[in-house]
Write a protein that holds these residues in place. Structure first.
Motif, PDB file in Angstrom:
ATOM      1  N   PHE A  92       0.905  -1.197   0.518  1.00 44.19           N
ATOM      2  CA  PHE A  92      -0.113  -0.194   0.014  1.00 44.19           C
ATOM      3  C   PHE A  92       0.468   0.768   0.092  1.00 44.19           C
ATOM      4  O   PHE A  92       0.540   2.100  -0.607  1.00 44.19           O
ATOM      5  CB  PHE A  92      -1.297  -0.140   1.634  1.00 44.19           C
ATOM      6  N   LEU A  93       2.034   1.414   0.883  1.00 47.12           N
ATOM      7  CA  LEU A  93       2.449   2.287   1.026  1.00 47.12           C
ATOM      8  C   LEU A  93       3.526   2.454  -0.351  1.00 47.12           C
ATOM      9  O   LEU A  93       3.741   3.520  -0.955  1.00 47.12           O
ATOM     10  CB  LEU A  93       3.963   2.330   1.949  1.00 47.12           C
ATOM     11  N   GLY A  94       3.843   1.530  -0.736  1.00 51.15           N
ATOM     12  CA  GLY A  94       4.370   1.614  -2.217  1.00 51.15           C
ATOM     13  C   GLY A  94       3.546   2.373  -3.443  1.00 51.15           C
ATOM     14  O   GLY A  94       4.587   2.954  -4.448  1.00 51.15           O
ATOM     15  N   VAL A  95       2.482   1.801  -2.765  1.00 50.12           N
ATOM     16  CA  VAL A  95       1.413   1.882  -4.892  1.00 50.12           C
ATOM     17  C   VAL A  95       1.186   3.427  -4.498  1.00 50.12           C
ATOM     18  O   VAL A  95       1.129   4.554  -5.003  1.00 50.12           O
ATOM     19  CB  VAL A  95       0.218   1.518  -4.398  1.00 50.12           C
ATOM     20  N   GLN A  96       1.101   4.480  -3.351  1.00 52.45           N
ATOM     21  CA  GLN A  96       0.895   5.663  -3.083  1.00 52.45           C
ATOM     22  C   GLN A  96       2.126   6.062  -3.515  1.00 52.45           C
ATOM     23  O   GLN A  96       2.079   7.166  -4.170  1.00 52.45           O
ATOM     24  CB  GLN A  96       0.602   5.536  -1.139  1.00 52.45           C
ATOM     25  N   PHE A  97       3.041   5.936  -2.942  1.00 55.69           N
ATOM     26  CA  PHE A  97       4.545   6.630  -3.280  1.00 55.69           C
ATOM     27  C   PHE A  97       4.720   6.867  -4.990  1.00 55.69           C
ATOM     28  O   PHE A  97       5.091   7.651  -5.130  1.00 55.69           O
ATOM     29  CB  PHE A  97       5.683   6.242  -1.993  1.00 55.69           C
ATOM     30  N   GLY A  98       4.169   5.133  -5.725  1.00 53.65           N
ATOM     31  CA  GLY A  98       4.854   5.237  -7.127  1.00 53.65           C
ATOM     32  C   GLY A  98       3.908   5.970  -8.074  1.00 53.65           C
ATOM     33  O   GLY A  98       4.144   6.749  -7.961  1.00 53.65           O
ATOM     34  N   MET A  99       2.624   6.384  -7.490  1.00 52.16           N
ATOM     35  CA  MET A  99       1.584   6.063  -8.216  1.00 52.16           C
ATOM     36  C   MET A  99       2.046   8.171  -8.176  1.00 52.16           C
ATOM     37  O   MET A  99       1.273   8.919  -8.963  1.00 52.16           O
ATOM     38  CB  MET A  99      -0.309   6.375  -7.249  1.00 52.16           C
ATOM     39  N   SER A 100       2.557   8.592  -7.111  1.00 52.40           N
ATOM     40  CA  SER A 100       2.375  10.203  -6.917  1.00 52.40           C
ATOM     41  C   SER A 100       3.543  10.189  -7.352  1.00 52.40           C
ATOM     42  O   SER A 100       3.385  11.224  -8.247  1.00 52.40           O
ATOM     43  CB  SER A 100       2.236  10.417  -5.693  1.00 52.40           C
ATOM     44  N   LEU A 101       4.435  10.184  -7.935  1.00 53.18           N
ATOM     45  CA  LEU A 101       5.414   9.475  -9.077  1.00 53.18           C
ATOM     46  C   LEU A 101       5.130   9.595 -10.249  1.00 53.18           C
ATOM     47  O   LEU A 101       5.624  10.147 -11.302  1.00 53.18           O
ATOM     48  CB  LEU A 101       6.479   9.232  -7.992  1.00 53.18           C
ATOM     49  N   MET A 102       4.261   9.108 -10.080  1.00 48.36           N
ATOM     50  CA  MET A 102       3.903   8.517 -11.755  1.00 48.36           C
ATOM     51  C   MET A 102       2.990   9.429 -13.002  1.00 48.36           C
ATOM     52  O   MET A 102       2.767  10.130 -14.063  1.00 48.36           O
ATOM     53  CB  MET A 102       3.304   6.810 -11.820  1.00 48.36           C
ATOM     54  N   ALA A 103       2.609  10.418 -11.921  1.00 49.50           N
ATOM     55  CA  ALA A 103       0.710  10.357 -12.160  1.00 49.50           C
ATOM     56  C   ALA A 103       1.451  11.670 -12.914  1.00 49.50           C
ATOM     57  O   ALA A 103       1.160  12.179 -13.767  1.00 49.50           O
ATOM     58  CB  ALA A 103       0.190  10.912 -11.214  1.00 49.50           C
ATOM     59  N   PRO A 104       2.479  12.388 -12.677  1.00 50.02           N
ATOM     60  CA  PRO A 104       2.531  13.849 -12.695  1.00 50.02           C
ATOM     61  C   PRO A 104       3.015  13.802 -14.286  1.00 50.02           C
ATOM     62  O   PRO A 104       3.719  14.716 -15.266  1.00 50.02           O
ATOM     63  CB  PRO A 104       3.543  15.092 -11.979  1.00 50.02           C
ATOM     64  N   LEU A 105       4.096  12.664 -14.694  1.00 46.12           N
ATOM     65  CA  LEU A 105       4.590  12.030 -15.650  1.00 46.12           C
ATOM     66  C   LEU A 105       4.167  11.724 -17.011  1.00 46.12           C
ATOM     67  O   LEU A 105       5.179  11.707 -17.782  1.00 46.12           O
ATOM     68  CB  LEU A 105       5.788  11.641 -15.076  1.00 46.12           C
ATOM     69  N   TYR A 106       2.904  10.947 -16.708  1.00 49.55           N
ATOM     70  CA  TYR A 106       2.346   9.916 -17.302  1.00 49.55           C
ATOM     71  C   TYR A 106       1.709  11.192 -18.490  1.00 49.55           C
ATOM     72  O   TYR A 106       1.076  10.967 -18.306  1.00 49.55           O
ATOM     73  CB  TYR A 106       1.741   8.953 -16.697  1.00 49.55           C
ATOM     74  N   ALA A 107       1.409  10.394 -19.807  1.00 49.03           N
ATOM     75  CA  ALA A 107       1.022  11.738 -20.958  1.00 49.03           C
ATOM     76  C   ALA A 107      -0.187   9.937 -20.871  1.00 49.03           C
ATOM     77  O   ALA A 107       0.090   8.754 -21.484  1.00 49.03           O
ATOM     78  CB  ALA A 107       1.482  11.868 -21.980  1.00 49.03           C
ATOM     79  N   ALA A 108      -1.237   9.961 -21.299  1.00 46.46           N
ATOM     80  CA  ALA A 108      -2.293   8.984 -21.760  1.00 46.46           C
ATOM     81  C   ALA A 108      -2.415   8.488 -23.129  1.00 46.46           C
ATOM     82  O   ALA A 108      -2.239   7.940 -23.639  1.00 46.46           O
ATOM     83  CB  ALA A 108      -4.217   9.967 -21.414  1.00 46.46           C
ATOM     84  N   THR A 109      -1.975   9.597 -23.936  1.00 46.76           N
ATOM     85  CA  THR A 109      -1.454   9.501 -25.225  1.00 46.76           C
ATOM     86  C   THR A 109      -0.378   9.756 -25.775  1.00 46.76           C
ATOM     87  O   THR A 109       0.605  10.465 -26.018  1.00 46.76           O
ATOM     88  CB  THR A 109      -2.916  10.300 -26.591  1.00 46.76           C
ATOM     89  N   VAL A 110       0.335   9.062 -25.871  1.00 47.35           N
ATOM     90  CA  VAL A 110       1.666   9.442 -26.413  1.00 47.35           C
ATOM     91  C   VAL A 110       2.335   9.515 -28.471  1.00 47.35           C
ATOM     92  O   VAL A 110       1.551   9.086 -29.300  1.00 47.35           O
ATOM     93  CB  VAL A 110       2.572   7.564 -26.926  1.00 47.35           C
ATOM     94  N   ARG A 111       2.313  10.736 -28.585  1.00 49.46           N
ATOM     95  CA  ARG A 111       2.375  11.253 -30.204  1.00 49.46           C
ATOM     96  C   ARG A 111       4.133  11.561 -30.487  1.00 49.46           C
ATOM     97  O   ARG A 111       3.937  11.747 -31.097  1.00 49.46           O
ATOM     98  CB  ARG A 111       1.836  12.650 -30.185  1.00 49.46           C
ATOM     99  N   ASN A 112       5.090  11.117 -29.455  1.00 49.07           N
ATOM    100  CA  ASN A 112       6.095  11.367 -30.234  1.00 49.07           C
ATOM    101  C   ASN A 112       6.958  10.591 -28.694  1.00 49.07           C
ATOM    102  O   ASN A 112       6.402   9.947 -28.160  1.00 49.07           O
ATOM    103  CB  ASN A 112       6.510  12.897 -30.152  1.00 49.07           C
ATOM    104  N   PRO A 113       7.995  10.341 -29.084  1.00 46.99           N
ATOM    105  CA  PRO A 113       9.415   9.499 -28.884  1.00 46.99           C
ATOM    106  C   PRO A 113       9.331   9.949 -27.073  1.00 46.99           C
ATOM    107  O   PRO A 113       9.942   9.233 -26.461  1.00 46.99           O
ATOM    108  CB  PRO A 113      10.702   9.206 -29.381  1.00 46.99           C
ATOM    109  N   ALA A 114       9.516  11.767 -26.830  1.00 41.25           N
ATOM    110  CA  ALA A 114       9.826  12.117 -25.771  1.00 41.25           C
ATOM    111  C   ALA A 114       8.572  11.746 -25.300  1.00 41.25           C
ATOM    112  O   ALA A 114       9.149  10.968 -23.641  1.00 41.25           O
ATOM    113  CB  ALA A 114       9.785  13.606 -25.942  1.00 41.25           C
ATOM    114  N   GLN A 115       7.442  11.365 -25.194  1.00 42.90           N
ATOM    115  CA  GLN A 115       6.898  11.505 -23.962  1.00 42.90           C
ATOM    116  C   GLN A 115       6.389  10.245 -23.989  1.00 42.90           C
ATOM    117  O   GLN A 115       6.156   9.427 -23.026  1.00 42.90           O
ATOM    118  CB  GLN A 115       4.878  11.767 -25.358  1.00 42.90           C
TER     119      GLN A 115
END
Length: 441
Positions: A92-115
C-alpha cells in the motif's frame, strides 16, 4: 541455499504472484482493472490501487515463503499472518508513493518519442517504489535491518527494471497493447525482476553466513542476518538444524558484540558445542573458517570481509582461539587411518593461516596433525577450501624435527614455491595448499 537456488525460487515467486493477480483481475474479475491509466474516475482509481496492492501483497507473501524455504525452515503457516500483514502494508505504501511519482509524468496519449520515454521512466519510478517497499517488508517480518536493507535495494532495482519492461512490452508487441495478456506479461516481468534482484543483492551483500558441510541438507548456506541468532532443532530458531536428537531445540547462540561474532553453548544438550574440535563454554570468539560442530552437524563460519574482521578481533582472542583437538588412536582407527604417537607440546613453531577462507587462524604444532577438507578424517579441516584434498598434508615431529608430508593430494603441496613430497619445516617457511597459505612462525 546457494546462489542458484536463490535466483530460481525468488523469480518464480514473482511469476506466481503475477499469475494469481491476473486470475483475480482479468479472469474472475474480482478486482477489474480499467484499460486506461489517466483521467480515471474515483472508482476506476480505486480499482487500480486495489489491483496493484493485491499484486504487491501476493508478491510480498510469496517472496517471504521462498525466503522461508531458503533459510531451511518449515511450517510457513506460522508466519503467514505476519507475512500477509507486512506485505499488504508495504505494498500500500509503495503504491501511494509510486502513483504520486507516476501521475505528473505519464501521458495518456503518446504522440512522440519524448512522451514515450517519459511514460517508460514514469512507470519505472512507480514500480521502483513498489518494489522497494515490498523488499523492505521482509525486513519487518524477520525484524532484521540487514534483510530489510538488502530487500529494499533489490526491490528498487528490480522494480525499476520491471516497470520499464511493463511499459515497453505493449509497444514491442502491438497486438498485446491492451488486455489481460499485456498485463500478465507486465506483472510477470515486474515480479520476476523484483525477485531476481532481491536475490542478487541479498547474496552479494550478506555479511556473514554458516555453511552446512556435514548433516541433513549439506551444502546449504544459512545467512546470519541478525545480531543474535540461535542454532537448534526448533522451527523458531534462526538457524534450524533438523534430524538429530542430540541437537537441543535451542542449542547455541551466535551474537555480534562490538563488531565481533561470539558463539556460546546454551547448556541444553550433553554433547555441547564444539569449535575446531574443542568444546566451548560462553563467549567464544569466532574467526572466518572456524568449524562449528553441533551434534552430528558440521558448519563453517564465513564472512564477506575477512581482512577487516580479522583486524577487529583482539590479538588476545586470536592467540587463545582453540585449534582442533588431536584425535586419539581409537578415533583414528575408526576413521580409517593411523595416528602417530603424540609428542609433547614443545615445538617452538606455530602455523598461521595468512590466505584463504580460514585466514587469521593459528595452528599450534603440538604433535602429529593432518590438514585437509574433510572434517571426519583430519585434525584441522578447512572445508570451505574446495581446492584442498580430503586429507592434504600431514605434519609430524620425528626426532625433534618438524616434517611436512603431502598425503597424495590432487593439487600438491608447496613450500616456499617449490612442490614437495616431504620436507623439514623451519620458521619463516610458507606452505601453500589449495587456496590456503600458511606461514611458520
Amino acid at each position: 541455499m546457494n546462489l542458484a537456488s536463490r535466483l530460481t525460487l525468488l523469480p518464480i515467486a514473482g511469476l506466481v504472484a503475477a499469475f494469481i493477480t491476473v486470475l483475480i483481475t482479468d479472469v474472475f474479475r474480482i478486482i477489474p482493472i480499467p484499460e486506461i491509466t489517466v483521467g480515471l474516475t474515483p472508482e476506476q482509481a480505486r480499482q487500480h490501487v486495489l489491483a496493484t496492492v493485491a499484486f504487491g501483497t501476493l508478491l510480498g507473501v510469496l517472496l517471504a515463503a521462498a525466503q522461508h524455504m531458503l533459510s531451511g525452515r518449515r511450517q510457513f503457516y506460522r508466519i503467514l499472518p505476519l507475512a500477509i500483514g507486512a506485505g499488504a502494508f508495504c505494498a500500500f505504501l509503495g503504491v501511494q508513493f509510486g502513483m504520486s511519482l507516476m501521475a505528473p509524468l505519464y501521458a495518456a496519449t503518446v504522440r512522440n518519442p519524448a512522451q514515450f520515454l517519459g511514460n517508460v521512466i514514469a512507470r519505472g519510478l512507480a514500480w521502483m517504489m513498489i518494489g522497494g517497499f515490498i523488499g523492505l517488508g521482509d525486513g519487518f517480518r524477520t525484524r532484521s535491518v540487514q534483510t530489510g536493507r538488502n530487500g529494499a535495494i533489490g526491490g528498487l532495482l528490480g522494480g525499476f527494471l520491471g516497470g520499464l519492461l511493463f511499459e515497453c512490452v505493449p509497444y514491442l508487441l502491438p497486438t498485446l497493447k491492451v488486455g489481460a495478456v499485456s498485463r500478465m506479461i507486465g506483472f510477470a516481468t515486474t515480479g520476476a525482476s523484483i525477485g531476481l534482484f532481491i536475490g542478487l543483492v541479498q547474496q552479494f551483500l550478506q555479511e556473514a553466513w554458516l555453511r552446512l558441510e556435514l548433516g541433513r541438507n549439506e551444502g546449504r548456506d544459512f545467512v546470519v542476518d541478525q545480531d543474535s541468532m540461535t542454532l537448534g532443532r526448533s522451527e523458531l530458531d534462526g538457524i534450524p538444524l533438523y534430524g538429530d536428537p542430540q541437537i537441543a531445540k535451542s542449542h547455541a547462540l551466535l551474537q555480534k558484540v562490538n563488531g565481533t561474532w561470539m558463539l556460546s553453548d546454551r547448556g541444553q544438550s550433553p554433547v555441547g558445542t564444539l569449535v575446531n574440535g574443542t568444546r566451548i563454554g560462553t563467549s567464544h570468539v569466532l574467526r572466518p573458517g572456524d568449524r562449528i560442530t553441533v551434534g552430528t552437524a558440521n558448519l563453517t563460519f564465513q564472512l564477506r570481509n575477512v581482512t577487516a574482521y580479522t583486524q577487529r578481533v583482539p590479538a588476545e582472542a586470536a592467540r587463545t582461539a582453540p585449534a582442533a583437538s588431536p584425535i586419539t588412536q581409537s578415533q583414528a582407527t575408526q576413521q580409517g587411518f593411523t595416528a602417530a604417537p603424540m609428542q609433547a607440546a614443545t615445538n617452538p613453531i606455530t602455523l598461521r593461516i595468512t590466505g584463504g577462507p580460514a585466514a587469521g587462524q593459528l595452528i599450534p604444532l603440538n604433535g602429529d596433525i593432518t590438514i585437509g577438507r574433510d572434517p571426519a578424517s583430519t585434525d584441522f579441516p578447512i572445508a570451505a577450501d574446495d581446492k584442498l584434498s580430503r586429507r592434504h598434508i600431514r605434519i609430524y615431529s620425528p626426532a625433534g624435527k618438524i616434517l611436512v608430508e603431502d598425503c597424495g593430494s590432487t593439487n600438491g603441496t608447496f613450500i616456499n614455491g617449490q612442490r614437495i613430497h616431504q620436507q623439514e619445516l623451519v620458521s619463516g617457511d610458507t606452505i601453500h595448499i589449495g587456496a590456503t597459505t600458511l606461514r611458520a612462525e
